[in-house]
Motif scaffolding. Structure first.
Motif, PDB file in Angstrom:
ATOM      1  N   PHE A  86     -16.024  14.594 -36.586  1.00 34.25           N
ATOM      2  CA  PHE A  86     -17.324  14.435 -37.270  1.00 34.25           C
ATOM      3  C   PHE A  86     -18.376  13.957 -36.280  1.00 34.25           C
ATOM      4  O   PHE A  86     -19.490  14.478 -36.224  1.00 34.25           O
ATOM      5  CB  PHE A  86     -17.277  13.393 -38.398  1.00 34.25           C
ATOM      6  N   VAL A  87     -18.000  12.929 -35.490  1.00 34.71           N
ATOM      7  CA  VAL A  87     -19.001  12.359 -34.589  1.00 34.71           C
ATOM      8  C   VAL A  87     -19.354  13.352 -33.486  1.00 34.71           C
ATOM      9  O   VAL A  87     -20.504  13.446 -33.082  1.00 34.71           O
ATOM     10  CB  VAL A  87     -18.509  11.020 -34.012  1.00 34.71           C
ATOM     11  N   SER A 137     -21.810  18.436 -39.934  1.00 31.00           N
ATOM     12  CA  SER A 137     -20.898  17.309 -39.883  1.00 31.00           C
ATOM     13  C   SER A 137     -20.705  16.696 -41.261  1.00 31.00           C
ATOM     14  O   SER A 137     -19.581  16.344 -41.654  1.00 31.00           O
ATOM     15  CB  SER A 137     -21.444  16.277 -38.913  1.00 31.00           C
ATOM     16  N   PHE A 138     -21.803  16.572 -42.035  1.00 31.91           N
ATOM     17  CA  PHE A 138     -21.663  15.961 -43.362  1.00 31.91           C
ATOM     18  C   PHE A 138     -20.818  16.841 -44.281  1.00 31.91           C
ATOM     19  O   PHE A 138     -19.980  16.341 -45.039  1.00 31.91           O
ATOM     20  CB  PHE A 138     -23.043  15.698 -43.982  1.00 31.91           C
ATOM     21  N   LYS A 139     -21.038  18.160 -44.211  1.00 37.56           N
ATOM     22  CA  LYS A 139     -20.210  19.051 -45.044  1.00 37.56           C
ATOM     23  C   LYS A 139     -18.742  18.935 -44.680  1.00 37.56           C
ATOM     24  O   LYS A 139     -17.865  18.865 -45.551  1.00 37.56           O
ATOM     25  CB  LYS A 139     -20.674  20.501 -44.843  1.00 37.56           C
ATOM     26  N   GLU A 147      -6.448  11.505 -39.529  1.00 39.02           N
ATOM     27  CA  GLU A 147      -7.729  10.852 -39.799  1.00 39.02           C
ATOM     28  C   GLU A 147      -8.461  10.562 -38.474  1.00 39.02           C
ATOM     29  O   GLU A 147      -9.672  10.723 -38.390  1.00 39.02           O
ATOM     30  CB  GLU A 147      -7.422   9.563 -40.567  1.00 39.02           C
ATOM     31  N   SER A 168     -22.713  24.737 -35.842  1.00 39.54           N
ATOM     32  CA  SER A 168     -23.765  23.788 -35.549  1.00 39.54           C
ATOM     33  C   SER A 168     -23.431  22.874 -34.383  1.00 39.54           C
ATOM     34  O   SER A 168     -24.319  22.279 -33.794  1.00 39.54           O
ATOM     35  CB  SER A 168     -24.044  22.947 -36.786  1.00 39.54           C
ATOM     36  N   LEU A 205     -26.069  17.509 -37.950  1.00 39.39           N
ATOM     37  CA  LEU A 205     -25.819  16.494 -38.984  1.00 39.39           C
ATOM     38  C   LEU A 205     -25.368  17.145 -40.278  1.00 39.39           C
ATOM     39  O   LEU A 205     -24.456  16.656 -40.954  1.00 39.39           O
ATOM     40  CB  LEU A 205     -27.094  15.685 -39.224  1.00 39.39           C
ATOM     41  N   GLU A 206     -26.000  18.297 -40.600  1.00 35.57           N
ATOM     42  CA  GLU A 206     -25.639  18.979 -41.848  1.00 35.57           C
ATOM     43  C   GLU A 206     -24.196  19.476 -41.808  1.00 35.57           C
ATOM     44  O   GLU A 206     -23.411  19.220 -42.737  1.00 35.57           O
ATOM     45  CB  GLU A 206     -26.599  20.142 -42.058  1.00 35.57           C
ATOM     46  N   THR A 228     -29.081  20.733 -37.819  1.00 34.63           N
ATOM     47  CA  THR A 228     -27.921  21.539 -38.184  1.00 34.63           C
ATOM     48  C   THR A 228     -26.630  20.790 -37.904  1.00 34.63           C
ATOM     49  O   THR A 228     -25.676  20.864 -38.677  1.00 34.63           O
ATOM     50  CB  THR A 228     -27.918  22.864 -37.414  1.00 34.63           C
ATOM     51  N   LEU A 258     -17.325  16.368 -43.360  1.00 33.89           N
ATOM     52  CA  LEU A 258     -16.820  15.064 -43.777  1.00 33.89           C
ATOM     53  C   LEU A 258     -16.436  15.065 -45.247  1.00 33.89           C
ATOM     54  O   LEU A 258     -15.373  14.555 -45.626  1.00 33.89           O
ATOM     55  CB  LEU A 258     -17.872  13.999 -43.503  1.00 33.89           C
ATOM     56  N   LYS A 263     -27.451  14.843 -32.808  1.00 33.75           N
ATOM     57  CA  LYS A 263     -28.334  14.516 -33.923  1.00 33.75           C
ATOM     58  C   LYS A 263     -29.342  15.606 -34.237  1.00 33.75           C
ATOM     59  O   LYS A 263     -30.464  15.328 -34.624  1.00 33.75           O
ATOM     60  CB  LYS A 263     -29.056  13.196 -33.656  1.00 33.75           C
ATOM     61  N   SER A 264     -28.967  16.875 -34.035  1.00 34.56           N
ATOM     62  CA  SER A 264     -29.848  17.943 -34.484  1.00 34.56           C
ATOM     63  C   SER A 264     -29.686  18.078 -35.995  1.00 34.56           C
ATOM     64  O   SER A 264     -28.695  17.614 -36.563  1.00 34.56           O
ATOM     65  CB  SER A 264     -29.477  19.251 -33.794  1.00 34.56           C
ATOM     66  N   ILE A 278     -12.175  11.968 -37.753  1.00 35.10           N
ATOM     67  CA  ILE A 278     -13.338  11.114 -37.490  1.00 35.10           C
ATOM     68  C   ILE A 278     -13.973  11.469 -36.158  1.00 35.10           C
ATOM     69  O   ILE A 278     -15.201  11.607 -36.051  1.00 35.10           O
ATOM     70  CB  ILE A 278     -12.912   9.636 -37.521  1.00 35.10           C
ATOM     71  N   ALA A 295     -21.922  15.866 -34.741  1.00 32.88           N
ATOM     72  CA  ALA A 295     -23.253  15.307 -34.931  1.00 32.88           C
ATOM     73  C   ALA A 295     -23.750  14.591 -33.686  1.00 32.88           C
ATOM     74  O   ALA A 295     -24.722  13.859 -33.742  1.00 32.88           O
ATOM     75  CB  ALA A 295     -23.239  14.343 -36.103  1.00 32.88           C
TER      76      ALA A 295
END
Lengths: 104, 487
Positions: free
Chosen positions: B150-151, B165-167, B143, B244, B162-163, B160, B169, B157-158, B147, B154
């Motif tokens: 993920f950060v 990273s969210f996928k 974990e 990304s 963020l996208e 792509t 996550l 903060k572009s 984590i 992203a």
């Protein structure tokens, strides 16, 4: 006999909760609702671990597992909420259908 | 205290100390020296893992057990342990970190301090995964790795980033749910989560209803770790996340994170569930499908980094074949392939960084003929391609040979044949990439493109030398392992 029933009930309820969480994950288009779906499924898993500790008589170990799990889960939720806020600032809404830049 | 005690503790202590130094310094100084701090940590990790690897036979140990502050002699006490296998992967972590910093010196010019903090957290998590000896600690460190990735994806903060990273996550949380449910069922049956207890009691109590739950848990654990490794039915997040992110971060993700978080977890599972042939068969089928589907999907991409990411999916398939074949030879093939894959994936991503810095794009249809303009990048890229495809003098040949041999000797002859022939797929998508980027006619707008200088160039030269040297010296390594009694 009563123990056996408890086991079955918790297993079934937990399974239903996981189904509900994953269903929410699939059906919704809202970033925060996706996060809620994940959290619901995680709570079911917490219940499974407590049940496991109850059955094999090592409830103390199970409790420490669950407390550690809650911490990691909260961190994941915080990161996910941060990503959702940043996406909201980019697009002006929380729709998942915005996320179509990467394909193929 | 012996020497080995101090050296082994450094795997956990060094990342924490670097994070502390990095944050206690004033921001002005930290910006200037943070990359050197990571470089120092990477070099220390490489030195520590090499030293440990040679100290183990000196102390006549198969596995070195240690703790940080508590007493190891208590019954049922948790402990950490390193063995030859985890030391090789710890070496790979240090190596990839070093390359990542070399690339980051060029590509990352803001948020340096956050990059270093997250990178050190990532390394702490990966080191932890390799030295723990129970499934729940493995999950906790998994974990941490997740984590911080993920950060990192992203970080700038572009859209792509963020996208992707969210996928990642969402898929990763699903993997966590799988792993934890599986873990709960195994805990219910065994009553402990330490590796030694699990492999001892896993098959006791035939016919009871909890044994069936344990089998369900086994399937869930395999699915969870396969998601983390990006094997084919669960691969959808991998190219998005790896494309990304910034290139210095893609190197880490593709070079080492998927292997430590995914393939190492599957190695552990294949050891725990040793007596169950279905596990091996699952890994073999998943590996074969990954090799073929990953390669076919790579054929139709147009983005340099996306092709390389799909190539990771395909190569993870080979590692799964090695793990699934079982036995020492299969495991050795898988671990060697982890190292070789780290080298050639680092090369390809540093090529991507060089191309992006010099031409401003990574769309392969826009490029052409860059071999004349950027000879070092071109040469290292061709070397990496030949190594990936398994052409004899290069390092990738040996690991694939070991994997195919292990499959053949354990009577999985069909899978051995498929593994052998699917090298053609690897060659095909890389040939397409090389032809479009480095050969042909130079477009007018790239008339004045120059070779990249500085740290990326050194990284490329260094990696090319390693790929060729490992390929030439590999028989010696095999002889050494035979002398140590591992093979």
């Amino acid at each position: 006999m009563s123990n056996f029933n408890l086991e079955i009930i918790i297993l079934v309820v937990g399974f239903l909760m996981i189904i509900a969480g994953v269903y929410c994950l699939i059906r919704t288009y809202h970033l925060l609702k996706i996060l809620i779906g994940i959290e619901v499924a995680m709570k079911a898993v917490t219940m499974f671990i407590i049940l496991a500790g109850h059955i094999n008589g090592k409830i103390n170990l199970a409790q420490t597992f669950v407390i550690t799990m809650i911490v990691t889960e909260v961190v994941v939720a915080v990161v996910a909420a941060g990503l959702a806020i940043n996406l909201y600032r980019k697009y002006g809404n929380m729709d998942v259908r915005n996320l179509r830049k990467l394909k193929g | 205290m012996r020497v080995i005690d101090y050296i082994t503790v450094s795997f956990l202590v060094v990342p924490i100390i670097i994070i502390l130094i990095n944050n206690l310094l004033s921001k002005h100084i930290a910006k200037r020296i943070s990359f050197y701090l990571v470089g120092a940590a990477a070099v220390l990790q490489i030195a520590a893992s090499v030293a440990d690897f040679f100290l183990l036979p000196y102390y006549k140990l198969h596995e070195y057990k240690f703790t940080l502050l508590w007493n190891i002699d208590n019954p049922d006490s948790e402990y950490f342990a390193v063995n030859s296998l985890s030391l090789v992967i710890l070496f790979c972590i240090g190596f990839v970190t070093f390359i990542s910093v070399l690339i980051a010196k060029h590509t990352i010019d803001r948020k340096k301090v956050s990059y270093v903090n997250l990178l050190m957290t990532l390394i702490f998590g990966m080191n932890g995964m390799l030295i723990v000896t129970d499934l729940f600690s493995l999950y906790v460190f998994l974990e941490i790795v997740g984590i911080s990735s993920f950060v990192l994806i992203a970080l700038f903060k572009s859209e792509t980033g963020l996208e992707g990273s969210f996928k990642y996550l969402v898929m990763s949380s699903l993997a966590s749910i799988f792993v934890l449910t599986g873990l709960a069922f195994v805990f219910m049956h065994v009553g402990s989560l330490q590796y030694e207890n699990i492999s001892k009691y896993i098959l006791s109590g035939h016919g009871s209803s909890r044994l069936y739950l344990m089998y369900a848990g086994m399937i869930l654990l395999i699915a969870g770790f396969a998601t983390k490794s990006g094997a084919v039915p669960f691969h959808s997040w991998l190219p998005d996340a790896h494309q990304s992110a910034d290139t210095a971060i893609s190197v880490l993700l593709s070079g080492i994170v998927i292997k430590v978080a995914g393939v190492y977890g599957l190695i552990i599972l294949s050891r725990l569930f040793d007596g169950i042939p279905a596990v091996n068969l699952t890994l073999l089928v998943m590996g074969t499908v990954s090799i073929i589907v990953g390669a076919l999907l790579a054929l139709k991409q147009d983005h340099f980094k996306r092709i390389v990411a799909y190539s990771s999916v395909s190569q993870v398939g080979y590692m799964l074949l090695g793990v699934g074949a079982g036995g020492t030879l299969g495991l050795l093939g898988a671990v060697t392939h982890i190292f070789n894959h780290a080298t050639f994936k680092c090369t390809l991503f540093s090529n991507a960084a060089a191309l992006h810095e010099q031409t401003g794009t990574l769309d392969i249809n826009d490029m052409g003929g860059l071999h004349e303009k950027m000879p070092v990048t071109g040469f290292s890229s061709v070397t990496a391609f030949l190594s990936t495809a398994g052409i004899p003098p290069f390092s990738g040949f040996w690991s694939k040979l070991l994997i195919v041999m292990a499959l053949w000797m354990n009577d999985f002859k069909v899978f051995a044949g498929i593994a052998l022939f699917s090298s053609i797929f690897t060659a095909s998508y890389f040939l397409r990439l090389q032809k479009k980027v480095f050969f042909g006619k130079v477009p007018n707008k790239y008339e004045y493109v120059k070779e990249i200088g500085g740290s990326i160039k050194y990284a490329e030269i260094f990696l090319t030398i390693i790929m060729i040297a490992v390929g030439l010296a590999f028989p010696l390594a095999l002889l050494y392992l035979k002398g140590r009694g591992i093979l």
